[in-house]
Design a protein around this motif. Sequence first.
Motif, PDB file in Angstrom:
ATOM      1  N   ALA A   1       0.833  -1.207   0.000  1.00 15.88           N
ATOM      2  CA  ALA A   1       0.000   0.000   0.000  1.00 15.88           C
ATOM      3  C   ALA A   1       0.871   1.262   0.000  1.00 15.88           C
ATOM      4  O   ALA A   1       0.594   2.220  -0.742  1.00 15.88           O
ATOM      5  N   LYS A   2       1.922   1.256   0.796  1.00 22.18           N
ATOM      6  CA  LYS A   2       2.825   2.417   0.834  1.00 22.18           C
ATOM      7  C   LYS A   2       3.551   2.602  -0.499  1.00 22.18           C
ATOM      8  O   LYS A   2       3.705   3.730  -0.983  1.00 22.18           O
ATOM      9  N   ILE A   3       3.975   1.497  -1.091  1.00 23.89           N
ATOM     10  CA  ILE A   3       4.667   1.551  -2.384  1.00 23.89           C
ATOM     11  C   ILE A   3       3.721   2.059  -3.467  1.00 23.89           C
ATOM     12  O   ILE A   3       4.096   2.863  -4.317  1.00 23.89           O
ATOM     13  N   GLU A   4       2.480   1.596  -3.440  1.00 19.67           N
ATOM     14  CA  GLU A   4       1.497   2.055  -4.418  1.00 19.67           C
ATOM     15  C   GLU A   4       1.242   3.559  -4.271  1.00 19.67           C
ATOM     16  O   GLU A   4       1.107   4.280  -5.264  1.00 19.67           O
ATOM     17  N   ALA A   5       1.215   4.041  -3.035  1.00 19.97           N
ATOM     18  CA  ALA A   5       1.016   5.478  -2.800  1.00 19.97           C
ATOM     19  C   ALA A   5       2.178   6.280  -3.394  1.00 19.97           C
ATOM     20  O   ALA A   5       1.957   7.315  -4.040  1.00 19.97           O
ATOM     21  N   ILE A   6       3.399   5.811  -3.206  1.00 20.13           N
ATOM     22  CA  ILE A   6       4.559   6.495  -3.772  1.00 20.13           C
ATOM     23  C   ILE A   6       4.451   6.514  -5.298  1.00 20.13           C
ATOM     24  O   ILE A   6       4.661   7.559  -5.929  1.00 20.13           O
ATOM     25  N   ALA A   7       4.115   5.378  -5.894  1.00 16.44           N
ATOM     26  CA  ALA A   7       3.999   5.302  -7.357  1.00 16.44           C
ATOM     27  C   ALA A   7       2.917   6.252  -7.876  1.00 16.44           C
ATOM     28  O   ALA A   7       3.120   6.952  -8.869  1.00 16.44           O
ATOM     29  N   ARG A   8       1.789   6.305  -7.199  1.00 13.28           N
ATOM     30  CA  ARG A   8       0.711   7.206  -7.632  1.00 13.28           C
ATOM     31  C   ARG A   8       1.128   8.665  -7.558  1.00 13.28           C
ATOM     32  O   ARG A   8       0.811   9.464  -8.444  1.00 13.28           O
ATOM     33  N   LEU A   9       1.851   9.029  -6.501  1.00 16.85           N
ATOM     34  CA  LEU A   9       2.311  10.411  -6.368  1.00 16.85           C
ATOM     35  C   LEU A   9       3.366  10.757  -7.418  1.00 16.85           C
ATOM     36  O   LEU A   9       3.356  11.864  -7.971  1.00 16.85           O
ATOM     37  N   VAL A  10       4.262   9.824  -7.704  1.00 14.11           N
ATOM     38  CA  VAL A  10       5.247  10.052  -8.770  1.00 14.11           C
ATOM     39  C   VAL A  10       4.526  10.213 -10.103  1.00 14.11           C
ATOM     40  O   VAL A  10       4.839  11.118 -10.890  1.00 14.11           O
ATOM     41  N   ASN A  11       3.522   9.372 -10.367  1.00 11.32           N
ATOM     42  CA  ASN A  11       2.765   9.478 -11.615  1.00 11.32           C
ATOM     43  C   ASN A  11       2.032  10.810 -11.717  1.00 11.32           C
ATOM     44  O   ASN A  11       1.963  11.405 -12.796  1.00 11.32           O
ATOM     45  N   LEU A  12       1.505  11.295 -10.607  1.00 16.37           N
ATOM     46  CA  LEU A  12       0.845  12.602 -10.599  1.00 16.37           C
ATOM     47  C   LEU A  12       1.849  13.708 -10.940  1.00 16.37           C
ATOM     48  O   LEU A  12       1.562  14.603 -11.742  1.00 16.37           O
ATOM     49  N   CYS A  13       3.036  13.619 -10.357  1.00 20.01           N
ATOM     50  CA  CYS A  13       4.093  14.589 -10.671  1.00 20.01           C
ATOM     51  C   CYS A  13       4.443  14.546 -12.158  1.00 20.01           C
ATOM     52  O   CYS A  13       4.598  15.589 -12.795  1.00 20.01           O
ATOM     53  N   LEU A  14       4.560  13.343 -12.716  1.00 16.44           N
ATOM     54  CA  LEU A  14       4.886  13.211 -14.133  1.00 16.44           C
ATOM     55  C   LEU A  14       3.770  13.773 -15.002  1.00 16.44           C
ATOM     56  O   LEU A  14       4.027  14.427 -16.019  1.00 16.44           O
ATOM     57  N   GLU A  15       2.534  13.533 -14.609  1.00 14.23           N
ATOM     58  CA  GLU A  15       1.387  14.040 -15.368  1.00 14.23           C
ATOM     59  C   GLU A  15       1.391  15.569 -15.424  1.00 14.23           C
ATOM     60  O   GLU A  15       1.052  16.174 -16.442  1.00 14.23           O
ATOM     61  N   TYR A  16       1.813  16.196 -14.334  1.00 16.39           N
ATOM     62  CA  TYR A  16       1.851  17.656 -14.270  1.00 16.39           C
ATOM     63  C   TYR A  16       3.204  18.225 -14.690  1.00 16.39           C
ATOM     64  O   TYR A  16       3.516  19.379 -14.411  1.00 16.39           O
ATOM     65  N   LYS A  17       4.018  17.376 -15.336  1.00 14.99           N
ATOM     66  CA  LYS A  17       5.295  17.801 -15.934  1.00 14.99           C
ATOM     67  C   LYS A  17       6.303  18.349 -14.926  1.00 14.99           C
ATOM     68  O   LYS A  17       7.116  19.221 -15.244  1.00 14.99           O
ATOM     69  N   ILE A  18       6.241  17.852 -13.706  1.00 17.83           N
ATOM     70  CA  ILE A  18       7.259  18.219 -12.717  1.00 17.83           C
ATOM     71  C   ILE A  18       8.553  17.511 -13.130  1.00 17.83           C
ATOM     72  O   ILE A  18       8.551  16.314 -13.394  1.00 17.83           O
ATOM     73  N   PRO A  19       9.647  18.227 -13.227  1.00 11.31           N
ATOM     74  CA  PRO A  19      10.901  17.615 -13.693  1.00 11.31           C
ATOM     75  C   PRO A  19      11.329  16.433 -12.818  1.00 11.31           C
ATOM     76  O   PRO A  19      11.189  16.463 -11.596  1.00 11.31           O
ATOM     77  N   ILE A  20      11.861  15.415 -13.469  1.00 10.30           N
ATOM     78  CA  ILE A  20      12.309  14.218 -12.760  1.00 10.30           C
ATOM     79  C   ILE A  20      13.364  14.568 -11.718  1.00 10.30           C
ATOM     80  O   ILE A  20      13.392  13.997 -10.633  1.00 10.30           O
ATOM     81  N   LYS A  21      14.214  15.523 -12.014  1.00  8.58           N
ATOM     82  CA  LYS A  21      15.245  15.948 -11.050  1.00  8.58           C
ATOM     83  C   LYS A  21      14.594  16.469  -9.760  1.00  8.58           C
ATOM     84  O   LYS A  21      15.093  16.233  -8.665  1.00  8.58           O
ATOM     85  N   GLU A  22      13.464  17.146  -9.888  1.00  6.49           N
ATOM     86  CA  GLU A  22      12.742  17.662  -8.714  1.00  6.49           C
ATOM     87  C   GLU A  22      12.124  16.514  -7.914  1.00  6.49           C
ATOM     88  O   GLU A  22      12.165  16.509  -6.679  1.00  6.49           O
ATOM     89  N   ILE A  23      11.575  15.531  -8.602  1.00  4.14           N
ATOM     90  CA  ILE A  23      11.007  14.342  -7.934  1.00  4.14           C
ATOM     91  C   ILE A  23      12.128  13.626  -7.192  1.00  4.14           C
ATOM     92  O   ILE A  23      11.978  13.251  -6.024  1.00  4.14           O
ATOM     93  N   GLN A  24      13.255  13.451  -7.867  1.00  2.00           N
ATOM     94  CA  GLN A  24      14.397  12.768  -7.258  1.00  2.00           C
ATOM     95  C   GLN A  24      14.851  13.484  -5.992  1.00  2.00           C
ATOM     96  O   GLN A  24      15.126  12.849  -4.978  1.00  2.00           O
ATOM     97  N   LYS A  25      14.909  14.791  -6.050  1.00  2.00           N
ATOM     98  CA  LYS A  25      15.389  15.581  -4.910  1.00  2.00           C
ATOM     99  C   LYS A  25      14.575  15.301  -3.641  1.00  2.00           C
ATOM    100  O   LYS A  25      15.116  15.269  -2.543  1.00  2.00           O
TER     101      LYS A  25
END
Length: 108
Positions: free
Chosen positions: A46-70
């Motif tokens: 469940a925790k892993i799925e939450a992380i994946a969903r939030l990363v996908n939301l960031c990608l959908e809104y074009k947040i740079p991967i470097k920012e997600i990584q940070k």
Amino acid sequence: MVANHSKTIKIKTMYGNMDLTLVYNKENKLNNIFILLGKSGTTVQAKIEAIARLVNLCLEYKIPIKEIQKHLLGIRGRHTINYDGKIFYSIPDVLSYIIFNEQELKES
């Protein structure tokens, strides 16, 4: 023109094998991630799925991967993960490394 494609990476963790699937769009940019770890319905999954969903939301809104990584890099947990000859301190920590490095490889 190249169609959407994906790559699955297997990572050994204290909780079992984790499958990280990276899905790329036609422009070879990361579009989605999917993560499976352990049995469905467990707290860890469940925790892993939450992380994946939030990363996908960031990608959908074009947040740079470097920012997600940070924001994921360096998160510490109880157990370390050895991947690619390096030590990581949690699942989010290793995910940030893989997501960023895989995109860098696609762009080079």
